[in-house]
Design a protein around this motif. Sequence first.
Motif, PDB file in Angstrom:
ATOM      1  N   LEU A   5      -6.849  29.499  44.001  1.00  0.00           N
ATOM      2  CA  LEU A   5      -6.830  29.758  42.565  1.00  0.00           C
ATOM      3  C   LEU A   5      -7.041  31.235  42.301  1.00  0.00           C
ATOM      4  O   LEU A   5      -7.750  31.915  43.044  1.00  0.00           O
ATOM      5  CB  LEU A   5      -7.933  28.956  41.861  1.00  0.00           C
ATOM      6  N   THR A   6      -6.420  31.723  41.234  1.00  0.00           N
ATOM      7  CA  THR A   6      -6.688  33.091  40.801  1.00  0.00           C
ATOM      8  C   THR A   6      -8.092  33.159  40.211  1.00  0.00           C
ATOM      9  O   THR A   6      -8.713  32.129  39.907  1.00  0.00           O
ATOM     10  CB  THR A   6      -5.675  33.534  39.737  1.00  0.00           C
ATOM     11  N   ASN A   7      -8.599  34.378  40.019  1.00  0.00           N
ATOM     12  CA  ASN A   7      -9.928  34.527  39.427  1.00  0.00           C
ATOM     13  C   ASN A   7      -9.986  33.882  38.046  1.00  0.00           C
ATOM     14  O   ASN A   7     -10.980  33.245  37.687  1.00  0.00           O
ATOM     15  CB  ASN A   7     -10.308  36.003  39.336  1.00  0.00           C
ATOM     16  N   ARG A   8      -8.920  34.058  37.275  1.00  0.00           N
ATOM     17  CA  ARG A   8      -8.895  33.480  35.932  1.00  0.00           C
ATOM     18  C   ARG A   8      -8.917  31.949  36.008  1.00  0.00           C
ATOM     19  O   ARG A   8      -9.639  31.299  35.248  1.00  0.00           O
ATOM     20  CB  ARG A   8      -7.651  33.960  35.177  1.00  0.00           C
ATOM     21  N   GLN A   9      -8.155  31.391  36.900  1.00  0.00           N
ATOM     22  CA  GLN A   9      -8.144  29.935  37.048  1.00  0.00           C
ATOM     23  C   GLN A   9      -9.516  29.425  37.508  1.00  0.00           C
ATOM     24  O   GLN A   9      -9.992  28.380  37.046  1.00  0.00           O
ATOM     25  CB  GLN A   9      -7.059  29.523  38.046  1.00  0.00           C
ATOM     26  N   GLN A  10     -10.142  30.147  38.403  1.00  0.00           N
ATOM     27  CA  GLN A  10     -11.482  29.767  38.842  1.00  0.00           C
ATOM     28  C   GLN A  10     -12.466  29.784  37.676  1.00  0.00           C
ATOM     29  O   GLN A  10     -13.282  28.865  37.519  1.00  0.00           O
ATOM     30  CB  GLN A  10     -11.969  30.711  39.948  1.00  0.00           C
ATOM     31  N   ASN A  11     -12.384  30.830  36.856  1.00  0.00           N
ATOM     32  CA  ASN A  11     -13.298  30.951  35.717  1.00  0.00           C
ATOM     33  C   ASN A  11     -13.099  29.819  34.718  1.00  0.00           C
ATOM     34  O   ASN A  11     -14.075  29.252  34.193  1.00  0.00           O
ATOM     35  CB  ASN A  11     -13.111  32.303  35.025  1.00  0.00           C
ATOM     36  N   ILE A  12     -11.838  29.487  34.452  1.00  0.00           N
ATOM     37  CA  ILE A  12     -11.559  28.406  33.500  1.00  0.00           C
ATOM     38  C   ILE A  12     -12.027  27.061  34.067  1.00  0.00           C
ATOM     39  O   ILE A  12     -12.610  26.232  33.349  1.00  0.00           O
ATOM     40  CB  ILE A  12     -10.054  28.352  33.149  1.00  0.00           C
ATOM     41  N   LEU A  13     -11.768  26.817  35.340  1.00  0.00           N
ATOM     42  CA  LEU A  13     -12.207  25.565  35.952  1.00  0.00           C
ATOM     43  C   LEU A  13     -13.727  25.475  35.940  1.00  0.00           C
ATOM     44  O   LEU A  13     -14.293  24.426  35.584  1.00  0.00           O
ATOM     45  CB  LEU A  13     -11.691  25.468  37.390  1.00  0.00           C
ATOM     46  N   TRP A  14     -14.389  26.558  36.294  1.00  0.00           N
ATOM     47  CA  TRP A  14     -15.861  26.589  36.299  1.00  0.00           C
ATOM     48  C   TRP A  14     -16.399  26.288  34.905  1.00  0.00           C
ATOM     49  O   TRP A  14     -17.298  25.448  34.733  1.00  0.00           O
ATOM     50  CB  TRP A  14     -16.340  27.946  36.783  1.00  0.00           C
ATOM     51  N   ALA A  15     -15.854  26.962  33.896  1.00  0.00           N
ATOM     52  CA  ALA A  15     -16.340  26.777  32.531  1.00  0.00           C
ATOM     53  C   ALA A  15     -16.073  25.358  32.027  1.00  0.00           C
ATOM     54  O   ALA A  15     -16.915  24.747  31.353  1.00  0.00           O
ATOM     55  CB  ALA A  15     -15.695  27.799  31.606  1.00  0.00           C
ATOM     56  N   THR A  16     -14.922  24.823  32.359  1.00  0.00           N
ATOM     57  CA  THR A  16     -14.582  23.460  31.932  1.00  0.00           C
ATOM     58  C   THR A  16     -15.558  22.447  32.514  1.00  0.00           C
ATOM     59  O   THR A  16     -16.063  21.555  31.810  1.00  0.00           O
ATOM     60  CB  THR A  16     -13.143  23.106  32.361  1.00  0.00           C
ATOM     61  N   ILE A  17     -15.837  22.584  33.804  1.00  0.00           N
ATOM     62  CA  ILE A  17     -16.743  21.640  34.452  1.00  0.00           C
ATOM     63  C   ILE A  17     -18.161  21.808  33.929  1.00  0.00           C
ATOM     64  O   ILE A  17     -18.859  20.818  33.642  1.00  0.00           O
ATOM     65  CB  ILE A  17     -16.683  21.799  35.980  1.00  0.00           C
ATOM     66  N   ARG A  18     -18.610  23.044  33.749  1.00  0.00           N
ATOM     67  CA  ARG A  18     -19.947  23.283  33.207  1.00  0.00           C
ATOM     68  C   ARG A  18     -20.096  22.642  31.827  1.00  0.00           C
ATOM     69  O   ARG A  18     -21.108  22.005  31.532  1.00  0.00           O
ATOM     70  CB  ARG A  18     -20.222  24.784  33.107  1.00  0.00           C
ATOM     71  N   HIS A  19     -19.073  22.811  30.980  1.00  0.00           N
ATOM     72  CA  HIS A  19     -19.144  22.254  29.628  1.00  0.00           C
ATOM     73  C   HIS A  19     -19.119  20.729  29.670  1.00  0.00           C
ATOM     74  O   HIS A  19     -19.873  20.063  28.937  1.00  0.00           O
ATOM     75  CB  HIS A  19     -17.974  22.789  28.781  1.00  0.00           C
ATOM     76  N   TYR A  20     -18.313  20.175  30.528  1.00  0.00           N
ATOM     77  CA  TYR A  20     -18.227  18.715  30.620  1.00  0.00           C
ATOM     78  C   TYR A  20     -19.514  18.115  31.170  1.00  0.00           C
ATOM     79  O   TYR A  20     -19.971  17.066  30.705  1.00  0.00           O
ATOM     80  CB  TYR A  20     -17.033  18.307  31.487  1.00  0.00           C
TER      81      TYR A  20
END
Length: 358
Positions: A5-20
């Motif tokens: 994953l790109t850094n941006r994709q990693q950040n979005i995935l991380w944030a999505t999981i944290r929020h969920y």
Amino acid sequence: MQVHLTNRQQNILWATIRHYIATAEPVGSKALIEGFDLGISSATIRNVMGVLEKSGLLYQPHTSAGRIPSDSGYRIYVDQLIKPSETLAKEVETALQRHLHWDDWSLEALLQGAAQILATLSGCITLITMPQTTTAKLRHLQLVQIESGKIMLIVVTDSYETHSKVMDLFSISSVTKPEPEVIDHQLQIVSNFLNSHLRGRSLLELGYLDWSELDQEFRVYGEFLKSSLVELTHRALAPTTTQIMVRGIGEVLRQPEFSQVQQVQTIMQLLEEEQDQLWHLICEKTEMDDTNKSKVTVRIGTENPLEPIRTCTLISAIYRRGSVPVGSVGVLGPTRLDYESAIAVVAAAANYLSEAFS
């Protein structure tokens, strides 16, 4: 699982999981804009989430809903995007040291206490297996007169398990019964003799002491001890593989993931009636890391081979006596759990128990 994953994709995935994890609600771009400083537009977030969905890391439970993590998404999150909480690991170690009293409690009570502490700190169902005793060694042995002619043999293993046997000493001997004070004195001498010869030896050796080293006046105890030690050895080495301390069920089952009665029933049946299956899963031998500590195993959702917990995450680690695996510590919860904390709790507990048993 290897996904680049790109850094941006990693950040979005991380944030999505944290929020969920925090909300248990499907996540949309607006929630990420409001909750995280990602520095990109809502449209960009939606595009990235679409890519993550096509990669199988996110999915939509309903067409109009936001997205939630898949098991594969959680796997990337655990393997690449987080580190266990060092702060919580220290809290676990401190709590265990403060509240567990190895000199005063039985082994079962100690592990029950440890399981309750871990359940409180992790918010998960905690599982701790009783240690296997096939490699158990003698820590201490004591002979005690509990009433006239009644003798108790107490054996404590190096894992702090206690086994005892009461017998009428003179029902198996024709020797005239000494006075109680004499018996107490003789029992202490024999106890000292046995400890000096047997401490640190495997329990399997207890029935094979050379009684010829005992002075003639103590031979009366030989017949009593020989049969008692053999019986205690068999009892101590009996399989205990399915004995698992379970704590924290009530709190976890209030999570929304467990709202269906049928799912709760299958999990409860596994925990209460089919522990042998669970024991073999969490007690699988694992590798040790570079610091000689057991690695933590994380099984997410469908990675679990047992059907009742295929919607759950099971995190476990082996605790050891020296380099020998003797038991396991684990936590069980929904896949939507605080992985940083749960992994730290399991690792710290396994390391603590390994040090204690060693």
